[in-house]
Design a protein around this motif. Structure first.
Motif, PDB file in Angstrom:
ATOM      1  N   SER A  34       0.807  -1.219   0.000  1.00  0.00           N
ATOM      2  CA  SER A  34       0.000   0.000   0.000  1.00  0.00           C
ATOM      3  C   SER A  34       0.840   1.269   0.000  1.00  0.00           C
ATOM      4  N   GLN A  35       2.146   1.146   0.224  1.00  0.00           N
ATOM      5  CA  GLN A  35       3.003   2.326   0.180  1.00  0.00           C
ATOM      6  C   GLN A  35       3.116   2.891  -1.239  1.00  0.00           C
ATOM      7  N   THR A  36       2.953   2.019  -2.237  1.00  0.00           N
ATOM      8  CA  THR A  36       3.073   2.479  -3.631  1.00  0.00           C
ATOM      9  C   THR A  36       1.896   2.057  -4.509  1.00  0.00           C
ATOM     10  N   ILE A  37       1.013   1.192  -3.999  1.00  0.00           N
ATOM     11  CA  ILE A  37      -0.086   0.642  -4.808  1.00  0.00           C
ATOM     12  C   ILE A  37      -1.415   1.052  -4.186  1.00  0.00           C
ATOM     13  N   ASP A  38      -2.381   1.366  -5.024  1.00  0.00           N
ATOM     14  CA  ASP A  38      -3.697   1.800  -4.565  1.00  0.00           C
ATOM     15  C   ASP A  38      -4.480   0.644  -3.958  1.00  0.00           C
ATOM     16  N   ASN A  39      -5.470   1.004  -3.156  1.00  0.00           N
ATOM     17  CA  ASN A  39      -6.284   0.016  -2.437  1.00  0.00           C
ATOM     18  C   ASN A  39      -7.048  -0.894  -3.385  1.00  0.00           C
ATOM     19  N   ALA A  40      -7.551  -0.346  -4.499  1.00  0.00           N
ATOM     20  CA  ALA A  40      -8.348  -1.130  -5.448  1.00  0.00           C
ATOM     21  C   ALA A  40      -7.530  -2.279  -6.036  1.00  0.00           C
ATOM     22  N   THR A  41      -6.270  -2.023  -6.347  1.00  0.00           N
ATOM     23  CA  THR A  41      -5.421  -3.068  -6.912  1.00  0.00           C
ATOM     24  C   THR A  41      -5.098  -4.137  -5.883  1.00  0.00           C
ATOM     25  N   VAL A  42      -4.848  -3.728  -4.649  1.00  0.00           N
ATOM     26  CA  VAL A  42      -4.551  -4.693  -3.580  1.00  0.00           C
ATOM     27  C   VAL A  42      -5.730  -5.643  -3.388  1.00  0.00           C
ATOM     28  N   VAL A  43      -6.949  -5.102  -3.365  1.00  0.00           N
ATOM     29  CA  VAL A  43      -8.150  -5.926  -3.191  1.00  0.00           C
ATOM     30  C   VAL A  43      -8.316  -6.889  -4.362  1.00  0.00           C
ATOM     31  N   PHE A  44      -8.095  -6.408  -5.579  1.00  0.00           N
ATOM     32  CA  PHE A  44      -8.235  -7.273  -6.757  1.00  0.00           C
ATOM     33  C   PHE A  44      -7.279  -8.462  -6.682  1.00  0.00           C
ATOM     34  N   PHE A  45      -6.024  -8.219  -6.379  1.00  0.00           N
ATOM     35  CA  PHE A  45      -5.052  -9.309  -6.328  1.00  0.00           C
ATOM     36  C   PHE A  45      -5.384 -10.288  -5.212  1.00  0.00           C
ATOM     37  N   ARG A  46      -5.902  -9.788  -4.095  1.00  0.00           N
ATOM     38  CA  ARG A  46      -6.318 -10.691  -3.006  1.00  0.00           C
ATOM     39  C   ARG A  46      -7.352 -11.691  -3.506  1.00  0.00           C
ATOM     40  N   ASN A  47      -8.273 -11.249  -4.343  1.00  0.00           N
ATOM     41  CA  ASN A  47      -9.339 -12.122  -4.826  1.00  0.00           C
ATOM     42  C   ASN A  47      -8.885 -13.018  -5.976  1.00  0.00           C
ATOM     43  N   VAL A  48      -8.150 -12.452  -6.928  1.00  0.00           N
ATOM     44  CA  VAL A  48      -7.790 -13.223  -8.112  1.00  0.00           C
ATOM     45  C   VAL A  48      -6.775 -14.311  -7.772  1.00  0.00           C
ATOM     46  N   VAL A  49      -5.895 -14.074  -6.808  1.00  0.00           N
ATOM     47  CA  VAL A  49      -4.970 -15.126  -6.377  1.00  0.00           C
ATOM     48  C   VAL A  49      -5.748 -16.290  -5.771  1.00  0.00           C
ATOM     49  N   GLY A  50      -6.769 -15.964  -4.970  1.00  0.00           N
ATOM     50  CA  GLY A  50      -7.612 -17.017  -4.405  1.00  0.00           C
ATOM     51  C   GLY A  50      -8.323 -17.814  -5.482  1.00  0.00           C
ATOM     52  N   LEU A  51      -8.721 -17.131  -6.544  1.00  0.00           N
ATOM     53  CA  LEU A  51      -9.399 -17.817  -7.656  1.00  0.00           C
ATOM     54  C   LEU A  51      -8.463 -18.825  -8.313  1.00  0.00           C
ATOM     55  N   PHE A  52      -7.219 -18.463  -8.517  1.00  0.00           N
ATOM     56  CA  PHE A  52      -6.256 -19.379  -9.129  1.00  0.00           C
ATOM     57  C   PHE A  52      -5.951 -20.568  -8.217  1.00  0.00           C
ATOM     58  N   ILE A  53      -6.013 -20.349  -6.906  1.00  0.00           N
ATOM     59  CA  ILE A  53      -5.797 -21.454  -5.973  1.00  0.00           C
ATOM     60  C   ILE A  53      -6.864 -22.525  -6.156  1.00  0.00           C
ATOM     61  N   PHE A  54      -8.072 -22.098  -6.556  1.00  0.00           N
ATOM     62  CA  PHE A  54      -9.179 -23.039  -6.682  1.00  0.00           C
ATOM     63  C   PHE A  54      -9.220 -23.753  -8.025  1.00  0.00           C
ATOM     64  N   LEU A  55      -8.379 -23.355  -8.963  1.00  0.00           N
ATOM     65  CA  LEU A  55      -8.371 -24.025 -10.263  1.00  0.00           C
ATOM     66  C   LEU A  55      -8.102 -25.528 -10.156  1.00  0.00           C
ATOM     67  N   PRO A  56      -7.139 -25.988  -9.350  1.00  0.00           N
ATOM     68  CA  PRO A  56      -6.944 -27.442  -9.214  1.00  0.00           C
ATOM     69  C   PRO A  56      -8.180 -28.154  -8.664  1.00  0.00           C
ATOM     70  N   LEU A  57      -8.907 -27.479  -7.763  1.00  0.00           N
ATOM     71  CA  LEU A  57     -10.127 -28.083  -7.218  1.00  0.00           C
ATOM     72  C   LEU A  57     -11.179 -28.248  -8.299  1.00  0.00           C
ATOM     73  N   ILE A  58     -11.285 -27.234  -9.177  1.00  0.00           N
ATOM     74  CA  ILE A  58     -12.251 -27.314 -10.271  1.00  0.00           C
ATOM     75  C   ILE A  58     -11.912 -28.490 -11.186  1.00  0.00           C
ATOM     76  N   LEU A  59     -10.628 -28.615 -11.525  1.00  0.00           N
ATOM     77  CA  LEU A  59     -10.213 -29.697 -12.413  1.00  0.00           C
ATOM     78  C   LEU A  59     -10.401 -31.056 -11.757  1.00  0.00           C
ATOM     79  N   ASN A  60     -10.249 -31.118 -10.439  1.00  0.00           N
ATOM     80  CA  ASN A  60     -10.355 -32.385  -9.727  1.00  0.00           C
ATOM     81  C   ASN A  60     -11.802 -32.825  -9.540  1.00  0.00           C
ATOM     82  N   LYS A  61     -12.673 -31.906  -9.141  1.00  0.00           N
ATOM     83  CA  LYS A  61     -14.055 -32.257  -8.826  1.00  0.00           C
ATOM     84  C   LYS A  61     -14.998 -32.062 -10.003  1.00  0.00           C
TER      85      LYS A  61
END
Length: 294
Positions: A34-61
């Motif tokens: 947050s020292q150099t990046i806006d709040n909106a970008t930080v929130v987006f990356f928090r969510n999109v990283v979680g989405l990629f974590i779930f990709l193996p679960l989607i492929l598995n189930k």
């Protein structure tokens, strides 16, 4: 309420402690980002990283696992949860790290009220007292130097209230939806919504900035997985207060990295919030109900 085996209880406490440690480390990454990046970008990356974590679960189930008849409830949970996340991350960027963590963990004081409004659950006198104590505690923490009702207090209280609404919605969703599906839809919908304001501030990011953003997302989602596993092993009323060690960890990181020392007002507020959450805990409520004369 049945008592889990001692081994399960100890394992749940250990997992919840690890979850709190990872969550506090996430706060460190967000503060640096947050020292150099806006709040909106930080929130987006928090969510999109979680989405990629779930990709193996989607492929598995298989994709069929994510079919749901509760899409509007998922959308509502995602919207209010996302708004709370914007508030929490803003607090991490502008408050002492331990104070910002207090907002994250003060939402339980609002849950009984919201559960009464939306789920028609019974609210006891002790819950009302607990909510009042907790509100005073949050205001004590949010009051930096500019008076009692300042922007930070409004953002912190609003984020805590919205998070409580999200938790109550999750409680309703768990009656028909598995936890993995709930978290997946939160990450998916949160990514789709948060990408819109993020594009207003988009720019090339350095490897260091990307490292902070991706690490924060990984830590947050791994922390959630540890927490979910802990609550499967033991009731929330018995192990929930362990979550508050995250504030201790955050205070330690704040001192090590930024030489932050909590003032008397912050310590008083934390004590009041901790007492309020204990009063709201299902374990204490069940004991109070059993103690009432029939």
């Amino acid at each position: 309420m049945s008592t889990p085996p001692t081994s399960h209880l100890l394992k749940a406490i250990l997992l919840l402690t690890c979850s709190a440690l990872l969550f506090s480390m996430m706060g460190v990454c967000i503060r640096y980002a947050s020292q150099t990046i806006d709040n909106a970008t930080v929130v987006f990356f928090r969510n999109v990283v979680g989405l990629f974590i779930f990709l193996p679960l989607i492929l598995n189930k298989g994709v069929g696992f994510f079919r749901t008849e509760k899409i509007w409830m998922h959308i509502w949970r995602s919207v209010v949860g996302l708004m709370a996340m914007y508030g929490f991350f803003y607090a991490i960027a502008h408050l002492k790290l331990s104070n910002a963590m207090v907002f994250t963990y003060s939402s339980p004081i609002f849950i009984p009220l919201i559960a009464w409004l939306f789920l028609k659950e019974k609210v006891t006198a002790s819950m009302i007292v607990a909510a009042s104590i907790g509100l005073v505690g949050v205001i004590c923490v949010a009051k930096p130097d500019t008076g009692l009702f300042n922007l930070m207090a409004v953002i912190g209280l609003g984020a805590s209230f919205l998070a409580a609404m999200a938790f109550v919605t999750v409680r309703a969703l768990t009656q028909t939806e598995p936890p993995e599906r709930i978290v997946f839809y939160f990450c998916l919908i949160g990514s789709l919504i948060s990408v819109i304001p993020m594009f207003w501030f988009w720019r090339p990011y350095s490897l260091t900035e990307l490292g902070y953003l991706i690490t924060a997302g990984l830590l947050a989602n791994i922390s959630q997985l540890f927490m979910s596993t802990a609550y499967k092993l033991a009731p929330a009323g018995q192990i929930g207060p362990v979550n508050y060690i995250a504030i201790v960890f955050a205070g330690l990181w704040g001192y090590v990295f930024w030489h932050e020392v909590p003032d008397f007002s912050s310590l008083l507020g934390l004590s009041l919030i901790f007492c309020a959450v204990l009063l709201c805990s299902p374990l204490l409520q069940s004991k109070l109900n059993r103690a009432k004369p029939s």
